[in-house]
Scaffold this motif. Structure first.
Motif, mmCIF file in Angstrom:
data_model
loop_
_atom_site.group_PDB
_atom_site.id
_atom_site.type_symbol
_atom_site.label_atom_id
_atom_site.label_comp_id
_atom_site.label_asym_id
_atom_site.label_seq_id
_atom_site.Cartn_x
_atom_site.Cartn_y
_atom_site.Cartn_z
ATOM 1 N N PRO A 82 -79.223 62.168 -37.753
ATOM 2 C CA PRO A 82 -80.161 62.699 -38.752
ATOM 3 C C PRO A 82 -81.002 61.567 -39.334
ATOM 4 O O PRO A 82 -80.573 60.413 -39.372
ATOM 5 C CB PRO A 82 -79.251 63.329 -39.803
ATOM 6 N N TRP A 83 -82.197 61.898 -39.790
ATOM 7 C CA TRP A 83 -83.149 60.874 -40.244
ATOM 8 C C TRP A 83 -83.734 61.297 -41.580
ATOM 9 O O TRP A 83 -84.152 62.438 -41.749
ATOM 10 C CB TRP A 83 -84.257 60.721 -39.200
ATOM 11 N N LEU A 84 -83.734 60.385 -42.555
ATOM 12 C CA LEU A 84 -84.243 60.681 -43.890
ATOM 13 C C LEU A 84 -83.559 61.907 -44.491
ATOM 14 O O LEU A 84 -84.186 62.753 -45.113
ATOM 15 C CB LEU A 84 -85.764 60.903 -43.859
ATOM 16 N N ARG A 85 -82.254 62.003 -44.303
ATOM 17 C CA ARG A 85 -81.528 63.198 -44.684
ATOM 18 C C ARG A 85 -81.538 63.423 -46.196
ATOM 19 O O ARG A 85 -81.387 64.559 -46.654
ATOM 20 C CB ARG A 85 -80.093 63.103 -44.158
ATOM 21 N N GLN A 86 -81.753 62.385 -46.984
ATOM 22 C CA GLN A 86 -81.795 62.557 -48.428
ATOM 23 C C GLN A 86 -83.094 63.196 -48.897
ATOM 24 O O GLN A 86 -83.191 63.638 -50.040
ATOM 25 C CB GLN A 86 -81.597 61.208 -49.120
ATOM 26 N N LEU A 87 -84.101 63.236 -48.015
ATOM 27 C CA LEU A 87 -85.405 63.790 -48.389
ATOM 28 C C LEU A 87 -85.718 65.094 -47.669
ATOM 29 O O LEU A 87 -86.255 66.017 -48.272
ATOM 30 C CB LEU A 87 -86.517 62.770 -48.088
ATOM 31 N N VAL A 88 -85.417 65.157 -46.380
ATOM 32 C CA VAL A 88 -85.743 66.340 -45.582
ATOM 33 C C VAL A 88 -84.545 66.693 -44.705
ATOM 34 O O VAL A 88 -83.618 65.905 -44.553
ATOM 35 C CB VAL A 88 -86.994 66.084 -44.697
ATOM 36 N N SER A 89 -84.606 67.879 -44.101
ATOM 37 C CA SER A 89 -83.474 68.340 -43.297
ATOM 38 C C SER A 89 -83.823 68.572 -41.840
ATOM 39 O O SER A 89 -82.965 69.026 -41.071
ATOM 40 C CB SER A 89 -82.916 69.645 -43.889
ATOM 41 N N ASP A 90 -85.062 68.296 -41.432
ATOM 42 C CA ASP A 90 -85.463 68.655 -40.076
ATOM 43 C C ASP A 90 -86.010 67.477 -39.270
ATOM 44 O O ASP A 90 -86.718 67.675 -38.290
ATOM 45 C CB ASP A 90 -86.499 69.781 -40.105
ATOM 46 N N ILE A 91 -85.686 66.250 -39.662
ATOM 47 C CA ILE A 91 -86.074 65.077 -38.881
ATOM 48 C C ILE A 91 -84.800 64.490 -38.283
ATOM 49 O O ILE A 91 -83.866 64.148 -39.013
ATOM 50 C CB ILE A 91 -86.803 64.025 -39.739
ATOM 51 N N ASP A 92 -84.740 64.391 -36.969
ATOM 52 C CA ASP A 92 -83.516 63.889 -36.340
ATOM 53 C C ASP A 92 -83.808 63.359 -34.948
ATOM 54 O O ASP A 92 -84.881 63.590 -34.375
ATOM 55 C CB ASP A 92 -82.445 64.979 -36.272
ATOM 56 N N LEU A 93 -82.840 62.628 -34.425
ATOM 57 C CA LEU A 93 -82.925 62.044 -33.096
ATOM 58 C C LEU A 93 -81.720 62.504 -32.291
ATOM 59 O O LEU A 93 -80.584 62.434 -32.763
ATOM 60 C CB LEU A 93 -82.976 60.517 -33.169
#
Length: 394
Positions: A82-93
C-alpha cells in the motif's frame, strides 16, 4: 484543467519525500519512480536490502543472478505494497515474480510490477486511473560453483495522461539489468558461514517521454552493491547480516537555486519555474543521452565530490531464522537529507512451510515524511516442487 494536472503531478512526486523543499536540497530526479520501490516484504523488512542476501523467489528485482543458487526448482510470488495509506486508500503496488531453474546451472525468471495511482477526478465529472507498469524477463547462469551472472530485459509503460489533452501521452521505455552474484562458505571459528556478494546495474535503457517526444525524462538507472554473511548458531538457529549501497546513475539536474543565481534573481523567489524549465533545455540537460548520463552521473554534482558522496544511499538488515521456518527481521535505510531524506527503520517476520511462505514488513519513518510510514507490506510465495509433492501424496 491546470489544477487537475498539478494534482496528478503531486501524487506522482510524493514518492520523493520532502519534494517541496526545492530551495534546500538537490535530489536526482527521474521518471517512473515506481521502479525504485522495493516490491517484496522480506527485503522491505531488512531496510530495503537484497542484492546479496540468500536467493529467494523475489530475487528478480534485487539480483536475478541469485536464481541458479536457489534450492527450489521453481517458485512464484505475489507482493502487495500500500502507498500513502494514511492519506488515501487506492494507491498501491502489486508485484508478481517467478522463476524456473533449467538443469543445475541456469534459470529463467520474470516479474510484473503494477503501480496504481488510484482514481483522480477531473473536469466534467470524469475520472482517470493513472498507473505505471513494468514487465521483465531474465536469464541467469552459474559460471562456476561460486559465481553467477544474469541479464534482464524490461518493458516500462507509464500512463499519466488526460484523455482530452493532446499535449500529454503515455510513456514507454526499454531497459536492461546486468547482475553478478558470488557466494562461498567460509570457516569462521568452528562455524561454516555463507558469504554473499552481489552487484546489479539496473534500468540501463532509454528515456521516457510524456509529451510525444517533446521532452524526455531519465528512468531510475541504479547501481547496487552489497554483501551478506550468514552465521549458524547451532543446527536450528542462524543469523545473517546484510548491507547494500546504491548510486543512481542519472545526471544531477541543475538546481532551481543555480538558475536563480545565474540569472541574478533573488534567492527564494518561486515564480520562475517555467523559465527554469526553458533554462534547463538551453543548458543541454535535456539533451544528455542515457549512456552519457551514466558516466556523467559520477562527477556532475554542483557541490563536487562531497555532494557525490551524498548521492550514495543504502541500508543494513539483520535476520534471525529458526529451523529454516520462522524468521524475525529488522533493518535501517538511510538517504542524505539533501538527496531525498528517506530515513527509516524496518521490522518484519516470515513463516515458511514446504509449500508456501508468508512474509510481512512494517516501516517506521524517522524523517519528516515517507509514503510508506506505518505501512504493512506482504509477500506470499509458493514452492512449485512442494506443491507437486503435496498433490502426489493425495
Amino acid at each position: 484543467m491546470i489544477k487537475n494536472r498539478i494534482l496528478l503531478i503531486v501524487l506522482v512526486m510524493l514518492s520523493l519525500p520532502a519534494f517541496a523543499q526545492k530551495d534546500q536540497f538537490n535530489p536526482v530526479y527521474t521518471g517512473v519512480t515506481s521502479l525504485s520501490i522495493a516490491p517484496d516484504a522480506r527485503a522491505g523488512s531488512l531496510g530495503d536490502v537484497g542484492v546479496a542476501t540468500e536467493p529467494d523467489v523475489n530475487s528478480q528485482y534485487w539480483n536475478p543472478a541469485k536464481y541458479p543458487f536457489n534450492i527450489a526448482r521453481a517458485g512464484v510470488s505475489m507482493s502487495y505494497t500500500p502507498w500513502l495509506r494514511q492519506l488515501v486508500s487506492d494507491i498501491d503496488l502489486v508485484n508478481l515474480a517467478g522463476f524456473y531453474r533449467i538443469g543445475d546451472y541456469s534459470a529463467v525468471s520474470a516479474s510484473l510490477t503494477y503501480f496504481s495511482l488510484g482514481e483522480v477526478f477531473v473536469e466534467n465529472e470524469m475520472t482517470i486511473k493513472p498507473y505505471e507498469m513494468a514487465f521483465d524477463i531474465a536469464y541467469s547462469r552459474m559460471l562456476s560453483e561460486t559465481f553467477s551472472a544474469a541479464i534482464a530485459l524490461r518493458y516500462i509503460h507509464s500512463d499519466l495522461q488526460y484523455n482530452y489533452e493532446e499535449d500529454m501521452s503515455a510513456g514507454n521505455a526499454f531497459a536492461a539489468d546486468i547482475a553478478l552474484y558470488y557466494n562461498k562458505y567460509l570457516t569462521i571459528g568452528d562455524r561454516e558461514c555463507l558469504l554473499g556478494l552481489g552487484l546489479n546495474a539496473s534500468n540501463i535503457g532509454t528515456k521516457i517521454s510524456y509529451d510525444d517526444g517533446a521532452t524526455h525524462e531519465f528512468i531510475p538507472t541504479n547501481l547496487r552493491l552489497g554483501a551478506s554473511l550468514l552465521f549458524p548458531i547451532d543446527d536450528y538457529n542462524t543469523i545473517s547480516i546484510s548491507a547494500d549501497i546504491n548510486k543512481l546513475m542519472v545526471p544531477t539536474r541543475p538546481s532551481y537555486s543555480q538558475f536563480l543565481e545565474e540569472e541574478g534573481i533573488e534567492a527564494g523567489d518561486n515564480s520562475y519555474y517555467s523559465e527554469y524549465q526553458t533554462w534547463l533545455e538551453s543548458n543541454g540537460y535535456n539533451d544528455i543521452s542515457p549512456i552519457s548520463g551514466i558516466f556523467k552521473s559520477f562527477g556532475d554534482a554542483p557541490g563536487g565530490f562531497s555532494e557525490e558522496l551524498k548521492e550514495i544511499y543504502g541500508g543494513i538488515g539483520i535476520e534471525y531464522c529458526y529451523n529454516q521456518q520462522f524468521s524475525v527481521r529488522g533493518g535501517y535505510h538511510y538517504e542524505n537529507e539533501y538527496k531525498g531524506n528517506r530515513k527509516y527503520f524496518t521490522v518484519g517476520a516470515g513463516f515458511r512451510m514446504s509449500v508456501f511462505s508468508l512474509d510481512a514488513a512494517y516501516l517506521i519513518s524517522t524523517a519528516q515524511s515517507n509514503p510508506l510510514d506505518q505501512t504493512l507490506r506482504f509477500s506470499l510465495s509458493f514452492d512449485l516442487d512442494g506443491l507437486k509433492d503435496l498433490f502426489r501424496r493425495r
